[in-house]
Design a protein around this motif. Sequence first.
Motif, mmCIF file in Angstrom:
data_model
loop_
_atom_site.group_PDB
_atom_site.id
_atom_site.type_symbol
_atom_site.label_atom_id
_atom_site.label_comp_id
_atom_site.label_asym_id
_atom_site.label_seq_id
_atom_site.Cartn_x
_atom_site.Cartn_y
_atom_site.Cartn_z
ATOM 1 N N GLN A 193 0.710 -1.154 0.084
ATOM 2 C CA GLN A 193 0.100 -0.081 -0.031
ATOM 3 C C GLN A 193 0.836 1.172 0.076
ATOM 4 O O GLN A 193 2.051 1.202 0.425
ATOM 5 C CB GLN A 193 -0.955 0.000 1.158
ATOM 6 C CG GLN A 193 -1.959 -1.119 1.288
ATOM 7 C CD GLN A 193 -2.956 -0.731 2.442
ATOM 8 O OE1 GLN A 193 -3.628 0.160 2.298
ATOM 9 N NE2 GLN A 193 -2.749 -1.703 3.519
ATOM 10 N N ASP A 194 0.253 2.354 -0.578
ATOM 11 C CA ASP A 194 0.695 3.568 -0.366
ATOM 12 C C ASP A 194 0.108 4.785 0.137
ATOM 13 O O ASP A 194 -1.198 4.577 -0.035
ATOM 14 C CB ASP A 194 1.295 3.924 -1.922
ATOM 15 C CG ASP A 194 2.410 3.320 -2.709
ATOM 16 O OD1 ASP A 194 3.410 2.773 -2.002
ATOM 17 O OD2 ASP A 194 1.845 2.890 -3.790
ATOM 18 N N GLY A 195 0.695 5.728 0.762
ATOM 19 C CA GLY A 195 -0.250 6.894 1.384
ATOM 20 C C GLY A 195 0.675 7.870 1.771
ATOM 21 O O GLY A 195 2.046 7.901 1.345
ATOM 22 N N GLN A 196 -0.095 8.818 2.312
ATOM 23 C CA GLN A 196 0.747 10.214 2.686
ATOM 24 C C GLN A 196 0.214 10.714 3.762
ATOM 25 O O GLN A 196 -1.074 10.917 4.097
ATOM 26 C CB GLN A 196 0.661 11.059 1.283
ATOM 27 C CG GLN A 196 1.595 12.400 1.287
ATOM 28 C CD GLN A 196 1.940 13.179 0.128
ATOM 29 O OE1 GLN A 196 1.399 12.561 -0.872
ATOM 30 N NE2 GLN A 196 2.170 14.465 0.163
ATOM 31 N N ILE A 227 -0.178 19.922 -10.509
ATOM 32 C CA ILE A 227 -1.328 18.885 -10.224
ATOM 33 C C ILE A 227 -0.642 17.477 -9.723
ATOM 34 O O ILE A 227 0.476 17.236 -9.970
ATOM 35 C CB ILE A 227 -1.705 18.511 -11.651
ATOM 36 C CG1 ILE A 227 -2.221 19.561 -12.395
ATOM 37 C CG2 ILE A 227 -3.014 17.300 -11.570
ATOM 38 C CD1 ILE A 227 -2.769 19.301 -13.953
ATOM 39 N N GLN A 228 -1.461 17.153 -8.631
ATOM 40 C CA GLN A 228 -1.009 15.732 -8.053
ATOM 41 C C GLN A 228 -1.902 14.578 -8.414
ATOM 42 O O GLN A 228 -2.863 14.898 -8.650
ATOM 43 C CB GLN A 228 -1.115 15.862 -6.417
ATOM 44 C CG GLN A 228 -0.602 14.826 -5.859
ATOM 45 C CD GLN A 228 -0.169 15.038 -4.457
ATOM 46 O OE1 GLN A 228 0.558 16.167 -4.120
ATOM 47 N NE2 GLN A 228 -0.669 14.200 -3.479
ATOM 48 N N THR A 229 -1.249 13.402 -9.000
ATOM 49 C CA THR A 229 -1.896 12.420 -9.382
ATOM 50 C C THR A 229 -2.732 11.830 -8.048
ATOM 51 O O THR A 229 -2.519 12.239 -7.116
ATOM 52 C CB THR A 229 -1.068 11.302 -9.544
ATOM 53 O OG1 THR A 229 -0.059 11.091 -8.480
ATOM 54 C CG2 THR A 229 -0.041 11.717 -10.799
ATOM 55 N N ASN A 230 -3.767 11.434 -8.677
ATOM 56 C CA ASN A 230 -4.712 10.523 -7.802
ATOM 57 C C ASN A 230 -5.337 9.458 -8.464
ATOM 58 O O ASN A 230 -6.484 9.549 -9.403
ATOM 59 C CB ASN A 230 -5.735 11.764 -7.206
ATOM 60 C CG ASN A 230 -6.697 10.966 -6.415
ATOM 61 O OD1 ASN A 230 -7.001 9.768 -6.163
ATOM 62 N ND2 ASN A 230 -7.498 11.949 -5.425
ATOM 63 N N GLU A 231 -4.819 8.358 -8.228
ATOM 64 C CA GLU A 231 -5.097 6.850 -8.952
ATOM 65 C C GLU A 231 -6.670 6.706 -8.562
ATOM 66 O O GLU A 231 -7.366 6.314 -9.465
ATOM 67 C CB GLU A 231 -4.465 5.902 -8.506
ATOM 68 C CG GLU A 231 -2.924 6.048 -9.199
ATOM 69 C CD GLU A 231 -2.047 5.089 -8.981
ATOM 70 O OE1 GLU A 231 -2.660 3.864 -8.650
ATOM 71 O OE2 GLU A 231 -0.803 4.964 -9.289
ATOM 72 N N GLN A 232 -7.243 7.045 -7.419
ATOM 73 C CA GLN A 232 -8.542 6.579 -7.017
ATOM 74 C C GLN A 232 -9.395 7.413 -7.909
ATOM 75 O O GLN A 232 -10.621 6.995 -8.264
ATOM 76 C CB GLN A 232 -8.700 6.815 -5.650
ATOM 77 C CG GLN A 232 -7.836 5.899 -4.681
ATOM 78 C CD GLN A 232 -8.339 6.115 -3.154
ATOM 79 O OE1 GLN A 232 -8.758 7.153 -2.824
ATOM 80 N NE2 GLN A 232 -7.877 5.228 -2.193
ATOM 81 N N ALA A 233 -8.989 8.609 -8.203
ATOM 82 C CA ALA A 233 -9.858 9.558 -9.030
ATOM 83 C C ALA A 233 -9.743 9.304 -10.405
ATOM 84 O O ALA A 233 -10.480 10.077 -11.196
ATOM 85 C CB ALA A 233 -9.784 10.793 -8.725
ATOM 86 N N GLY A 234 -8.697 8.372 -10.892
ATOM 87 C CA GLY A 234 -8.454 8.169 -12.466
ATOM 88 C C GLY A 234 -7.401 9.146 -12.665
ATOM 89 O O GLY A 234 -7.369 9.556 -13.973
ATOM 90 N N LEU A 235 -6.814 9.939 -11.854
ATOM 91 C CA LEU A 235 -5.744 11.062 -12.445
ATOM 92 C C LEU A 235 -4.393 10.432 -12.577
ATOM 93 O O LEU A 235 -3.711 10.252 -11.293
ATOM 94 C CB LEU A 235 -6.073 12.220 -11.578
ATOM 95 C CG LEU A 235 -5.088 13.190 -11.999
ATOM 96 C CD1 LEU A 235 -5.133 13.719 -13.479
ATOM 97 C CD2 LEU A 235 -5.210 14.622 -11.129
ATOM 98 N N THR A 236 -4.051 9.684 -13.392
ATOM 99 C CA THR A 236 -2.516 8.961 -13.484
ATOM 100 C C THR A 236 -1.596 10.222 -14.271
ATOM 101 O O THR A 236 -2.235 11.230 -14.563
ATOM 102 C CB THR A 236 -2.541 7.678 -14.083
ATOM 103 O OG1 THR A 236 -2.911 7.994 -15.446
ATOM 104 C CG2 THR A 236 -3.620 6.832 -13.489
ATOM 105 N N PHE A 237 -0.341 9.740 -14.284
ATOM 106 C CA PHE A 237 0.551 10.468 -15.009
ATOM 107 C C PHE A 237 0.048 10.738 -16.607
ATOM 108 O O PHE A 237 -0.037 11.822 -16.976
ATOM 109 C CB PHE A 237 1.851 9.998 -14.993
ATOM 110 C CG PHE A 237 2.687 10.318 -13.815
ATOM 111 C CD1 PHE A 237 3.336 11.458 -13.700
ATOM 112 C CD2 PHE A 237 3.066 9.521 -13.060
ATOM 113 C CE1 PHE A 237 3.775 11.749 -12.743
ATOM 114 C CE2 PHE A 237 3.810 9.666 -11.785
ATOM 115 C CZ PHE A 237 4.347 11.069 -11.499
#
Length: 614
Positions: free
Chosen positions: A303-306, A414-424
């Motif tokens: 898992q990853d987090g911040q 912009i910061q990526t957010n994979e849960q929201a579908g925002l990838t590189f």
Amino acid sequence: MVFKKKNVSSSDAELEQGEKTASHDPRSSLSDIKTKTSSLAKTELTDPAINGVSKQYGGRFGDYLLAKDKITEKQLKDALAVQEESGKVLGTELINIGALSEKDLDDALAGFYGMTILNLHRENIDPAALSMIPEELAREHIAIPYRIDNDVLKVAAASPNEELQAILSQACGCKVELLAAPEKDVKWALDNNYLALSGVDKLVQAFEGTEGARRRQTDQANIEVIPNDAPIVQLVDRIMTQAMRMRASDVHIEPSEETVRIRFRIDGALQDVIQLPASLGPGLVSRIKIMADMNIVERRRPQDGQFTINIDSKSVDVRVATVATIMGEKCVMRILNKTLSVLRLDDLGMPPDTHEAYSKLVRAPFGMVLCAGPTGSGKTTTLYATLSEISNPELNIMTIEDPVEYVFPTLNQIQTNEQAGLTFATGLKSILRQDPDVILVGEIRDVETTRVAVQSALTGHFVVSSMHATNAVSALHRLLDMGIESFLVASSVLAVVGQRLLRRICQSCKTEYTPTEEELLFYKEGGGPEKEVFYYGAGCNFCNHTGYKDRIGVYELLIMTPEIKRLIVGWATQEELHNLAVKQGMRTLRQEAIDLVAVDITSVAEVIRSVYTL
């Protein structure tokens, strides 16, 4: 709950002490200081050291510097104006505005206080002396006790004076002798001796007596809310505080059969800090997961987090990654200190010719520039320095990052957010519809992102990005291995910067030594000039006995010339590309590192560790 240490500014501390000194005392602000308390006035002071020259100038360090022609009245006025806002020591502000060098300040302090400036780097701090003054009081007055001689407590202070001597005497109940030391050295000694991890044994016992038994007996999804004063919460806070004070970039929590090992990565090398009982492992990782908004029940999947935490009044972003090992969950936390200033290209350590060539390349209207190197080699720092170099109001600069490590007020980040579908890849596509001039892609790590970045560079945008690779040439081959056509790589890429970070030899314990035959051979094969005397760090308090303090970058700049482009289109080997680049003037990482050994900035052993045969 965030673990905080009280950080009292100089002006606040003096108001609490009741000092009545002039506005340019080494520790005062521009405001009037209250009359000192009667209890301090009645204290008998017998130390002649603090009653010398400083008395003649009424305790006003600024007057002394003016009298000795060390500074001008304008420089004093400017420093005092800045000091009113910052609350720092006057001498520190004079260094910051360029009025004094550190050596000049040390000499001036020695004359002002009538004593030799103490070298805390070589002084071993006595734990018994340390225990006599509370940490909060020591930090408030920028003073550290270091030795007890004949029932006299010796204390190094940034600003030794009668009032401070009286306060410390009352606190410890014995006679105090003050000695002067540079403010930065005293603060360093405070961070390295008043350890946040002291008293951990009591927290471990408290944990095992309460939460330990419950956690060993249950593994349910309904985890109780952990109170803010719980032992495990305090333990995590102390680990993070100690990591910040020791300038760690990463914290490793590694479970084994009987213990949990805590290690810090400092200046690129891991150091053991503390070992805890194995029973604390699950609770420690669970607490960190809660802070990072991660799933604490799932212990098999990585898992990853911040999360963000305040430590010693500094805001810090922490990136968390967990993975299951055969002994339990391992956790690594990357510390991103947002209070650190972003370096400019001039400060990175590039040789003048490399810096000049790179500065021209990054001002191109379109194309791609890549920074290549392993994890922790300074790629992100180079990218940010590049943006700070080219940023101007006429350009629309946009970034897509994971995470956003430094915030620029003039950039669109912009910061990526994979849960929201925002990838590189998806973020980069959306950026192209925002009319960008310059695009920063935090990392090229997959085929889709790479292809969009290459297409962006070919369609009139300037793109900078980082890539994990061993050197500049291997980065080009990684693009080819990802499936990007060779003619697209040749057309889009302007240059590749390969880089490493080498630890600097500690200046406090720099010592001559005789290198081994292997080190001498490596130095000569790397093209090092004739050299009779070699240096290394013997180890001292200042560098935690590692022999190294801080780091410097080494760079190789591969410019895409027409000849190299032809080789890429023909799928030339890495060796062929490397040989041609060197023939055309590229200095390799190894050559640059050997040059640093030649001028005694780093050691042969450090080059072998970080660069080796590249």
